[in-house]
Design a protein around this motif. Structure first.
Motif, short mmCIF file in Angstrom:
data_model
loop_
_atom_site.label_atom_id
_atom_site.label_comp_id
_atom_site.label_asym_id
_atom_site.label_seq_id
_atom_site.Cartn_x
_atom_site.Cartn_y
_atom_site.Cartn_z
N GLY A 107 -61.90 -62.63 34.18
CA GLY A 107 -61.95 -63.59 33.08
C GLY A 107 -62.33 -64.99 33.55
O GLY A 107 -63.01 -65.73 32.83
N ILE A 108 -61.92 -65.35 34.77
CA ILE A 108 -62.30 -66.65 35.33
C ILE A 108 -63.76 -66.64 35.77
O ILE A 108 -64.54 -67.54 35.43
CB ILE A 108 -61.38 -67.00 36.52
N TYR A 162 -69.65 -67.03 30.34
CA TYR A 162 -70.45 -66.07 29.57
C TYR A 162 -69.65 -65.41 28.45
O TYR A 162 -70.23 -64.72 27.61
CB TYR A 162 -71.00 -64.98 30.51
N LEU A 163 -68.34 -65.61 28.44
CA LEU A 163 -67.49 -64.95 27.46
C LEU A 163 -67.52 -65.67 26.12
O LEU A 163 -67.73 -66.88 26.07
CB LEU A 163 -66.04 -64.91 27.96
N GLY A 176 -62.76 -66.48 26.20
CA GLY A 176 -62.78 -67.32 27.40
C GLY A 176 -61.67 -68.35 27.44
O GLY A 176 -61.18 -68.70 28.53
N CYS A 177 -61.26 -68.84 26.26
CA CYS A 177 -60.22 -69.87 26.24
C CYS A 177 -58.89 -69.35 26.77
O CYS A 177 -58.01 -70.15 27.14
CB CYS A 177 -60.04 -70.41 24.82
N ASN A 178 -58.73 -68.04 26.84
CA ASN A 178 -57.50 -67.45 27.37
C ASN A 178 -57.53 -67.27 28.88
O ASN A 178 -56.55 -66.78 29.46
CB ASN A 178 -57.24 -66.09 26.70
N GLN A 200 -65.81 -54.95 31.45
CA GLN A 200 -66.17 -55.43 30.11
C GLN A 200 -66.44 -56.93 30.11
O GLN A 200 -67.28 -57.41 29.34
CB GLN A 200 -65.10 -55.08 29.10
N PHE A 201 -65.75 -57.70 30.96
CA PHE A 201 -66.06 -59.12 31.08
C PHE A 201 -67.37 -59.32 31.85
O PHE A 201 -68.19 -60.16 31.50
CB PHE A 201 -64.93 -59.86 31.77
#
Length: 420
Positions: free
Chosen positions: A139-140, A145-146, A151-153, A371-372
């Motif tokens: 996620g980081i 690109y998210l 992405g905010c999470n 998936q990310f």
């Protein structure tokens, strides 16, 4: 067509199962824990033994790369994770790492020609079992690109401040700084250096086994939403307050949960899955009528229109009175279906067919680092059969033959991709 080694795969499964052995056939291997360090060192040792170059980024993601014939070509990466849930099994996550290692070992041992550098990768903290959330470091890395609502999470600063579920004090950032695996940000996965990503994983469900197929050609990760449904009543003494006057929040929640099951089932979607896995009850004392109950509802399906219909049922709870209690419905989070790259999915299917391995198209109901990554570069997944569909538990099992078949499919799919 090339085949990976069952003997090498068996050795890796037996070796990695020792790191975090929980004593009942499975493991507890939290990210950056001593057990995870042992697994990482084993990865390093085996990859260096075949001449792979090890790189580690600032989030402790590890990359082992063997060169191709074109020094300017982008890398093809095969990635998964080595951390586990508490009392988890010996295949979830780590099979993808072992499969990536096996691909590199096979290419090296058989001197298979390839143009692109090939990389086996370990993602840090996929499970989020000790430092939430799950899929933290992908996620980081993929944050730019998210979609914004995802992405905010996963903001870097927030993730560094994630606290241990065991002591409530130690942060992920502290654990990272104290580990021997904090490297340089320049080594992070990125589309400038990497062309494709593959991930092999156990299915974690019974679909392949029930169909008699060994390998799943994964086409997507299902879209999903997670809501909290909250009930507000009144606490009274369990022995003195008359039943007709009570506003029992737990009873209200139970009635609403039954309503949800009945109404969602009436929609008639056999491939829809939904779960209530977490319940909060206050004051949670046996002599008190509960005044507050909050439960989760997790719903997953490929089709966004189906999810909308289910969400309408979920939201309808708020407009009703349940056992004298008021109800509030709140969104926790959601994600759209993530589709894998069609060309790479095709390479996986062609490889299974050419190897004579029984297979089928299948969706992933669970989330994965891939998936990310799919928002960043073309990505796909391969599933292998899970015995009885069990996962995230110690009885989790996939035969060494199925594991090797999954690795062989990935090897040949990667070699097809190498020609691009």
């Amino acid at each position: 067509m090339y085949k990976c080694s069952t003997e090498r795969m068996d050795d890796k499964i037996k070796t990695f199962s020792k790191f975090g052995d929980a004593g009942h056939g499975g493991i507890t291997r939290y990210s950056l824990s001593p057990a995870a360090v042992m697994a990482r060192n084993e990865f390093r040792k085996r990859m260096e033994a075949i001449g792979a170059v090890i790189e580690i980024d600032d989030l402790a993601n590890m990359y082992a790369t063997i060169p191709g014939t074109d020094p300017d070509a982008k890398r093809i990466v095969m990635a998964s994770h080595c951390d586990s849930v508490k009392n988890g099994g010996n295949y979830d996550g780590i099979l993808g790492v072992m499969s990536a290692m096996e691909v590199l070992e096979t290419v090296t041992a058989e001197k298979i020609p390839h143009k692109h550098p090939l990389t086996a990768m370990i993602w840090t903290n996929e499970e989020g079992s000790l430092y939430p959330p799950a899929m933290m470091c992908s996620g980081i890395v993929c944050n730019d690109y998210l979609p914004e609502d995802i992405g905010c999470n996963f903001r870097y600063e927030d993730m560094m401040n994630s606290k241990s579920i065991l002591d409530g004090k130690t942060t992920f950032g502290e654990a990272l700084n104290n580990s021997e695996f904090k490297g340089d940000k320049k080594y992070r996965l990125c589309p400038e250096k990497y062309m494709y990503m593959f991930e092999t994983h156990i299915e974690q469900g019974p679909i392949l086994e029930d169909a008699g197929n060994d390998v799943g050609v994964v086409d997507c990760v299902l879209g999903m939403f997670n809501y909290r449904i909250k009930f507000y009543g009144q606490t009274t003494h369990a022995g003195t307050f008359p039943m007709p006057k009570r506003r029992d929040a737990l009873f209200a929640a139970a009635k609403a949960l039954c309503y949800l099951h009945e109404e969602i089932d009436k929609l008639g979607y056999s491939d829809l899955v939904y779960t209530t896995g977490e319940i909060v009850c206050h004051p949670c004392v046996h002599t008190c009528v509960p005044d507050y109950v909050d439960f989760s509802i997790d719903v997953r399906h490929e089709d966004a229109e189906v999810l909308k219909k289910v969400l309408a049922v979920v939201k309808s709870c708020e407009g009703r009175e349940w056992a004298g209690c008021t109800c509030k419905v709140e969104r926790a989070w959601n994600r759209d279906t993530v589709y894998w790259d069609k060309k790479l999915v095709g390479y996986v299917k062609e490889s299974a067919e050419e190897l004579g391995i029984s297979h089928q198209y299948i969706h992933s109901g669970a989330g994965h680092d891939a998936q990310f990554a799919a928002y960043m570069l073309p990505t796909t997944m391969i599933f292998v059969q899970s015995k009885d569909g069990l996962s995230h538990c110690e009885p989790e099992f996939s035969s060494v033959e199925h594991c090797t078949e999954g690795a062989s499919v990935m090897l040949n799919a990667v070699l097809k991709a190498d020609k691009d």
